[in-house]
Write an enzyme that holds these catalytic residues in place. Structure first.
Site, mmCIF file in Angstrom:
data_model
loop_
_atom_site.group_PDB
_atom_site.id
_atom_site.type_symbol
_atom_site.label_atom_id
_atom_site.label_comp_id
_atom_site.label_asym_id
_atom_site.label_seq_id
_atom_site.Cartn_x
_atom_site.Cartn_y
_atom_site.Cartn_z
ATOM 1 N N THR A 174 13.794 -8.060 -4.252
ATOM 2 C CA THR A 174 12.742 -8.088 -4.890
ATOM 3 C C THR A 174 12.101 -6.426 -4.809
ATOM 4 O O THR A 174 11.256 -6.367 -5.937
ATOM 5 C CB THR A 174 11.627 -8.674 -3.947
ATOM 6 O OG1 THR A 174 11.137 -7.598 -3.185
ATOM 7 C CG2 THR A 174 11.765 -9.987 -4.076
ATOM 8 N N ASP A 183 22.187 5.530 -3.222
ATOM 9 C CA ASP A 183 20.429 5.164 -2.187
ATOM 10 C C ASP A 183 21.169 6.441 -1.154
ATOM 11 O O ASP A 183 21.609 6.986 -0.538
ATOM 12 C CB ASP A 183 21.173 4.202 -1.602
ATOM 13 C CG ASP A 183 20.190 3.625 -0.576
ATOM 14 O OD1 ASP A 183 19.568 2.447 -0.519
ATOM 15 O OD2 ASP A 183 20.353 4.055 0.429
ATOM 16 N N ASP A 186 21.336 5.971 2.330
ATOM 17 C CA ASP A 186 22.777 5.993 2.780
ATOM 18 C C ASP A 186 22.747 7.035 3.198
ATOM 19 O O ASP A 186 24.497 7.283 3.976
ATOM 20 C CB ASP A 186 23.117 4.977 1.924
ATOM 21 C CG ASP A 186 22.718 3.761 2.732
ATOM 22 O OD1 ASP A 186 22.464 3.279 3.054
ATOM 23 O OD2 ASP A 186 23.081 2.498 1.649
ATOM 24 N N ARG A 240 12.325 -1.094 1.195
ATOM 25 C CA ARG A 240 12.702 -1.791 -0.003
ATOM 26 C C ARG A 240 12.800 -3.561 0.108
ATOM 27 O O ARG A 240 14.305 -3.006 0.450
ATOM 28 C CB ARG A 240 12.600 -1.297 -0.878
ATOM 29 C CG ARG A 240 12.384 -0.207 -1.789
ATOM 30 C CD ARG A 240 12.057 0.390 -3.295
ATOM 31 N NE ARG A 240 14.010 0.033 -3.635
ATOM 32 C CZ ARG A 240 14.757 0.286 -4.725
ATOM 33 N NH1 ARG A 240 13.384 0.342 -6.023
ATOM 34 N NH2 ARG A 240 15.270 0.237 -5.126
HETATM 35 C C1 PRP Z 1 14.453 4.332 -1.163
HETATM 36 C C2 PRP Z 1 13.681 5.787 -0.713
HETATM 37 C C3 PRP Z 1 11.627 5.458 -1.323
HETATM 38 C C4 PRP Z 1 12.066 4.062 -1.808
HETATM 39 C C5 PRP Z 1 11.714 4.237 -3.613
HETATM 40 O O1 PRP Z 1 13.953 3.197 0.483
HETATM 41 O O2 PRP Z 1 13.765 6.854 0.261
HETATM 42 O O3 PRP Z 1 11.239 4.973 -0.419
HETATM 43 O O4 PRP Z 1 12.823 3.553 -1.806
HETATM 44 O O5 PRP Z 1 12.131 3.476 -4.024
HETATM 45 P P1 PRP Z 1 10.487 2.224 -4.407
HETATM 46 O O6 PRP Z 1 10.020 3.995 -5.456
HETATM 47 O O7 PRP Z 1 10.932 1.638 -5.805
HETATM 48 O O8 PRP Z 1 10.023 2.051 -3.884
HETATM 49 P P2 PRP Z 1 14.667 2.499 0.557
HETATM 50 O O9 PRP Z 1 13.284 1.426 0.529
HETATM 51 O O10 PRP Z 1 16.111 2.107 0.095
HETATM 52 O O11 PRP Z 1 14.421 2.637 2.152
HETATM 53 P P3 PRP Z 1 15.496 3.825 3.550
HETATM 54 O O12 PRP Z 1 14.898 5.238 3.335
HETATM 55 O O13 PRP Z 1 15.088 3.471 4.815
HETATM 56 O O14 PRP Z 1 16.662 3.413 2.728
HETATM 57 N N1 URA Z 2 15.730 4.876 -3.226
HETATM 58 C C1 URA Z 2 17.057 4.824 -3.803
HETATM 59 O O1 URA Z 2 17.212 5.658 -3.017
HETATM 60 N N2 URA Z 2 17.977 5.101 -4.911
HETATM 61 C C2 URA Z 2 16.866 4.851 -6.002
HETATM 62 O O2 URA Z 2 17.372 5.349 -6.954
HETATM 63 C C3 URA Z 2 15.754 3.790 -6.029
HETATM 64 C C4 URA Z 2 15.469 3.632 -4.660
#
Ligand code: PRP
Ligand code: URA
Length: 208
Positions: A107, A199, A202, A103
């Site tokens: 945005t 997150d 993380d 994400r």
């Molecule tokens: C997080 C999570 C989802 C997404 C959810 O991933 O694991 O994939 O955000 O958010 P949404 O429903 O608003 O799309 P992130 O994009 O932070 O990537 P990561 O798993 O690499 O940390």
């Molecule tokens: N992605 C995450 O990891 N946590 C949230 O709360 C939303 C998106």
């Protein structure tokens, strides 16, 4: 398609620990795996089976086993990776595809950066894995990608959902079964789930 929200004391117990900011990475990872394993019993309820003949020490009998190459799991990278072992513990034959999405921090719009899916995925039941269903953007884009590849039977499994994400997925993809172990209150101004767990990527991988 119904949205299934798990309402089970054992899952609630594990989620309470998962949310705590004091839960260390190792325990966080184990909990994600354990919750996924428990949720998988429900998500795999309609798994196709095939008849097999088994010889017990006493006689021969007809049994059912999950059909060969009938199920694929697809974690959305990164955080979905934390759920793969939970499924493999109860169904080690599940094929694994990977969809990479992140994400945009400003945005919250998802961007795809990787995709590798098992051969013949169009004929399999696919369970998408991601612990967080926030705006629903990542889930919807990953589902659309699978549909473009010809996949017809798709489920989406998340640990923490929220009304905004559930609504988006149900409206854009009403044919997709959604499993969330809990539905939280709402999103904050940065599109993080409240109360949530922070997150997920993380916390699984110790990157912050
Ligand atoms: C997080 C999570 C989802 C997404 C959810 O991933 O694991 O994939 O955000 O958010 P949404 O429903 O608003 O799309 P992130 O994009 O932070 O990537 P990561 O798993 O690499 O940390
Ligand atoms: N992605 C995450 O990891 N946590 C949230 O709360 C939303 C998106």
């Amino acid at each position: 398609m119904p949205v299934m929200v798990f309402d089970h004391p054992l899952i609630k117990h594990k989620i309470a620990i998962l949310r705590s900011k004091d839960t260390p990475m190792k325990e966080f990872r184990e909990l994600v795996e354990e919750i996924t394993l428990v949720m998988s019993y429900e998500a795999f309820k309609d798994a196709p089976t095939q008849k097999v003949t088994v010889e017990t020490p006493l006689e021969t009998c007809e049994q059912e086993m999950v059909a060969e190459r009938s199920i694929a799991i697809v974690p959305i990278l990164r955080a979905g990776l934390g759920m793969v072992n939970g499924v493999h513990k109860i169904f080690p034959n599940a094929r694994v595809g990977h969809i990479g999405m992140y994400r945009d921090e400003e945005t919250a719009i998802p961007h795809e950066y990787y995709c590798k899916l098992p051969e013949g995925i169009e004929n399999m039941s696919v369970i998408l894995l991601d612990p967080m269903l926030a705006t629903g953007g990542s889930a919807c884009d990953a589902i659309a990608l699978l549909k473009n590849r010809g996949v017809k039977n798709i489920s989406f499994m998340a640990i923490i959902g929220c009304p905004e994400g559930i609504k988006k997925v149900s409206e854009e993809h009403p044919d997709v079964k959604v499993f969330v172990s809990t539905c939280d209150r709402c999103l904050n101004e940065n599109c993080y789930i409240l109360p949530g767990l922070g997150d997920a990527g993380d916390r699984l991988f110790g990157t912050k």
